[in-house]
Structures are given as structure tokens and as C-alpha cells.
Design an enzyme around this catalytic site. Sequence first.
Site, mmCIF file in Angstrom:
data_model
loop_
_atom_site.group_PDB
_atom_site.id
_atom_site.type_symbol
_atom_site.label_atom_id
_atom_site.label_comp_id
_atom_site.label_asym_id
_atom_site.label_seq_id
_atom_site.Cartn_x
_atom_site.Cartn_y
_atom_site.Cartn_z
ATOM 1 N N ARG A 113 2.858 26.722 92.147
ATOM 2 C CA ARG A 113 3.123 26.252 90.783
ATOM 3 C C ARG A 113 1.806 25.849 90.119
ATOM 4 O O ARG A 113 1.564 26.137 88.964
ATOM 5 C CB ARG A 113 4.061 25.029 90.812
ATOM 6 C CG ARG A 113 5.495 25.368 91.126
ATOM 7 C CD ARG A 113 6.416 24.176 90.850
ATOM 8 N NE ARG A 113 6.542 23.263 91.973
ATOM 9 C CZ ARG A 113 7.437 23.381 92.945
ATOM 10 N NH1 ARG A 113 8.292 24.384 92.933
ATOM 11 N NH2 ARG A 113 7.511 22.514 93.925
ATOM 12 N N PHE B 60 14.252 33.706 87.598
ATOM 13 C CA PHE B 60 14.840 32.892 88.668
ATOM 14 C C PHE B 60 14.208 31.496 88.605
ATOM 15 O O PHE B 60 13.643 30.998 89.582
ATOM 16 C CB PHE B 60 14.598 33.518 90.053
ATOM 17 C CG PHE B 60 14.989 34.967 90.147
ATOM 18 C CD1 PHE B 60 16.303 35.337 90.398
ATOM 19 C CD2 PHE B 60 14.046 35.978 89.979
ATOM 20 C CE1 PHE B 60 16.670 36.675 90.501
ATOM 21 C CE2 PHE B 60 14.393 37.321 90.072
ATOM 22 C CZ PHE B 60 15.706 37.678 90.337
ATOM 23 N N ASP C 15 17.718 32.209 84.405
ATOM 24 C CA ASP C 15 18.458 31.929 85.648
ATOM 25 C C ASP C 15 19.946 32.124 85.359
ATOM 26 O O ASP C 15 20.372 32.024 84.213
ATOM 27 C CB ASP C 15 18.206 30.496 86.138
ATOM 28 C CG ASP C 15 18.441 30.325 87.631
ATOM 29 O OD1 ASP C 15 17.451 30.258 88.393
ATOM 30 O OD2 ASP C 15 19.624 30.275 88.043
ATOM 31 N N ASP D 67 10.590 34.858 91.314
ATOM 32 C CA ASP D 67 10.814 34.071 92.533
ATOM 33 C C ASP D 67 12.301 34.090 92.872
ATOM 34 O O ASP D 67 12.993 33.074 92.746
ATOM 35 C CB ASP D 67 10.326 32.623 92.331
ATOM 36 C CG ASP D 67 10.454 31.804 93.607
ATOM 37 O OD1 ASP D 67 10.490 32.396 94.704
ATOM 38 O OD2 ASP D 67 10.542 30.561 93.493
ATOM 39 N N CYS E 261 11.051 35.203 99.732
ATOM 40 C CA CYS E 261 11.215 34.160 100.763
ATOM 41 C C CYS E 261 12.155 34.658 101.856
ATOM 42 O O CYS E 261 12.699 33.886 102.625
ATOM 43 C CB CYS E 261 11.739 32.867 100.145
ATOM 44 S SG CYS E 261 13.316 33.066 99.315
HETATM 45 N N1 SAH Z 1 11.382 29.439 91.229
HETATM 46 C C1 SAH Z 1 12.262 28.334 91.512
HETATM 47 C C2 SAH Z 1 13.170 28.604 92.680
HETATM 48 C C3 SAH Z 1 14.014 29.846 92.557
HETATM 49 S S1 SAH Z 1 15.427 29.820 93.558
HETATM 50 C C4 SAH Z 1 11.438 27.065 91.726
HETATM 51 O O1 SAH Z 1 10.229 27.153 92.020
HETATM 52 O O2 SAH Z 1 11.989 25.980 91.605
HETATM 53 C C5 SAH Z 1 16.313 31.175 93.031
HETATM 54 C C6 SAH Z 1 17.043 30.989 91.725
HETATM 55 O O3 SAH Z 1 17.568 32.244 91.348
HETATM 56 C C7 SAH Z 1 18.229 30.038 91.733
HETATM 57 O O4 SAH Z 1 18.066 29.088 90.725
HETATM 58 C C8 SAH Z 1 19.458 30.924 91.420
HETATM 59 O O5 SAH Z 1 20.383 30.272 90.567
HETATM 60 C C9 SAH Z 1 18.833 32.069 90.720
HETATM 61 N N2 SAH Z 1 19.487 33.363 90.790
HETATM 62 C C10 SAH Z 1 20.057 33.976 91.868
HETATM 63 N N3 SAH Z 1 20.426 35.236 91.552
HETATM 64 C C11 SAH Z 1 20.073 35.427 90.255
HETATM 65 C C12 SAH Z 1 20.160 36.530 89.360
HETATM 66 N N4 SAH Z 1 20.686 37.689 89.758
HETATM 67 N N5 SAH Z 1 19.679 36.365 88.113
HETATM 68 C C13 SAH Z 1 19.135 35.199 87.714
HETATM 69 N N6 SAH Z 1 19.019 34.126 88.510
HETATM 70 C C14 SAH Z 1 19.483 34.241 89.771
#
Ligand code: SAH
Length: 406
Positions: free
Chosen positions: A222, A238, A260, A310, A350
Site C-alpha cells: 500500500r 477489488f 468491489d 488485488d 494470493c
Molecule cells: N485490496 C484489498 C483486499 C482485496 S480482498 C485490500 O488491500 O484491503 C478481495 C476483494 O475482492 C473483496 O473485498 C471481495 O469483496 C472482492 N471481490 C471478490 N470477487 C469480486 C469480483 N468478481 N468483483 C469485484 N470484487 C470482488
Amino acid sequence: MAVLFLKPEREKSLLRRHPWIFSGAVQRVVGDPRPGETVEVRDAQGQFLARAAWSPHSQIRARVWTFDPDEAVDVDFFRRRIRAALHRRTLFGFAPSCAESGVTDKAETNAFRLIHAESDALPGLVVDCYGSVLVLQALTAGSEFWRETLADLLLELTGATTIYERSDADVRELEGLPPRSGLLRGTLDSPLIPIHEHGLKFLVNVEVGHKTGFYLDQRANRKRVAELARGREVLNCFCYTGGFSIYAAAGGAKSLLSVDTSSEALALGQENARLNGLSSEQAHWLEADVFTALRKFRDQNRAWDLIILDPPKFAPTASQAEKAARGYKDINRLAFKLLRPGGILVTFSCSGGIDAALFQKIVASAALDAGVDAQIVEHLSQGPDHPVALHFPEGAYLKGLVCVKS
Ligand code: SAH
């Protein structure tokens, strides 16, 4: 103590200090251990190899606590292991904010991973520290068996008074354990815990947030994004509760769109934006599926200077790697198309089932399909509070690439 005998020649990985014993390696068990109870592990000739937690329902039939024949698995054993994990954290300035060390004031954050399971020699146990609140996940039969002892020791060794349990991860099912969450020790006035990172503020929902509430493993990345964001138009895919978004804004992003599917995550993201003084003109939030949204952006000829991908774990294990690879390739291909020349892609996986080399291949083939040239300028991974035991390469699960489009 029950004794687990391995089949001939199946002791090799244990001799290399890998902590997992798969069902196929087990010859027989003498005795009748309960799930999570400690068993002695011996090779086919009866030689001592380790003491391990018995997990009859899992393909990983036992997980090693100790390779030392003279070390008993008791309260003192866990006290030593937790102390060692704490020590590794204090080396990097991490300390529970309730600890008397005074390190906290100087530290970059009051939120960090205190125990990272196998990589801290405590298989199946994850403990994250959010200020003075600890969040615990017991993910295996062994960590479940010692849960009360572990909770008492955590209070004793950290000075924390509250432990919230989030043993509700899917992997518990593989161990034959039902999901469980709730207060384990102390009290909690609100599920929203305020934390700080590099001078920024976040609220973490420990009751319903993903994992234990926050993606602590991305902290250093970040910060990197903040450094790259100045003057750029940023798309954060995401975004969850806005980790990368808030940093990008703090780093001077020209504009910011965060996507998201989770309305709860987005709502907390907006709350976090307000906490850090971002205006609603600076930061935009979109509830949408990233796969669909990226296609729509492409059809609208939109473009960005910095895109962050992510996604959640597409492949928890190697068996799902092929399908996951298609997903990673798709979003990376679309992102490469949406980047302006000279634009930066910060892309992560991940997934335990996809290693760094494979991830790089997937991103390369995404660029090829997008018809763009790009360079990797940086490799990213998890922070020092998520160590990787040298004998447990599976601990290195977070892979990130910073690519610049030509
Ligand atoms: N980058 C974030 C963590 C991401 S976790 C951080 O640093 O805090 C993954 C995220 O993807 C979750 O919030 C989940 O709600 C979302 N997600 C899962 N599948 C998705 C999709 N198809 N489209 C959009 N968001 C999605």
C-alpha cells in the site's frame, strides 16, 4: 501418547523439517488419539521424528509441533513459541499497543500479524493484533485442541485484554471443524476497531470483515502504491475497505475509482476515506463485478495511469490452478488494455496454488494477448509480520508485480 508410524521412505519431508504429514504417508496409529491430541511420529523402523497434532478428518493427517525429542508439547511449549513470534515482530517495531515496551508510538502501525501459523511454528494458528484487540483463528484440529490455553497465554504475553475469535474460514471444514466466531476473552464495545498505518487511519470490522478484518499482508505494498500514485488517475480493483485507495489518495492521486462487489466493504471504504479527510469528488466507489466492469470500461474507451488488481484467492490449492489462471489472465489482459502508455499495473495473486513463476507467466501472456509490451520493475510480497519459514515454502503466498506499459 499415541504413536503414528510412517510408511517406509515417507519420512523424507519430515527430515527436511516440513511440518505436514499426509494421510498417504501414514502406516498405522497405535492408540486412539482424539482430534488435535499430540501424537508421537516415528519412521517405519520406529525412530522418533516429531510430535504432531493428530487430525483424523484432514488429508494433512498430522501437523508437527516439534522435531525435538526432548521437547514436550505443553503450556510452556506454547509460551515459548508465542514469545518467539512476538520477538520476531518487535525486531520490526511491531508491538501490541497494550504492551509496556513503548515501541508502539514509534511504529508505523498498531495493526500487524502476531502469529502466522506454520511459519511461526504454530500450525493452524493465526493471530492478528488490532491495537489492543487480538483476533484469533484456530484453523486446524491441533490449534482447536489448545485454543483455551493459547487464549490465556496470549493475554499473559501481550497484555491484551480482548480476544475475538474468527475461526470461520472455509479451511476448517477440511479439518472436520464447524465454523465458530465470537468473543473469546474480554469485551468489545464496537466491532469497528480504529487502527493506524503510516499515519493513515482505518476502521477494521473484526466481526464480519474478511479474514480477521483487514489485509495486513499488503501494508508495505500500500505504501508503495502511495509513492507511485502522485498525479495519476488510479483504478483500484477489488478494493475491499479501501486500503490501496486511501494510500493512493494520500500519495496525491489525481483521481480515484475503487471497485468491489461487496456493498459492506465499500461502505467501510467510504467511511475510511472520510476518516482521512478525502472528499467525495476525489474518491469514487463503484459496486460492480470487476470482470464485467473492466469490459465496460474498455468499451467506453476509458483509460488510467495506475491500475491495482488485488483479487481474492482464485486458487486456494494447486488443483484449481488452471481455472484460476484463466481468471488472472482475463483481468490482467483487460487492465493492460486500459492503461495509458507509461501507465503502471500493480497486480497480485494470493493463491497458494499459483507460485510466483506461474503468476509471472500468466501476466506475461495477458500482456501478449492485450498486444502490449511491458516491463516488470518490481516484485512485491508479504510484509515481515507474515514470515515464511524456510522449510515451509507454502508460507510465501502473496505475489505481486509492478509492471510499466511501454
Ligand atoms: N485490496 C484489498 C483486499 C482485496 S480482498 C485490500 O488491500 O484491503 C478481495 C476483494 O475482492 C473483496 O473485498 C471481495 O469483496 C472482492 N471481490 C471478490 N470477487 C469480486 C469480483 N468478481 N468483483 C469485484 N470484487 C470482488
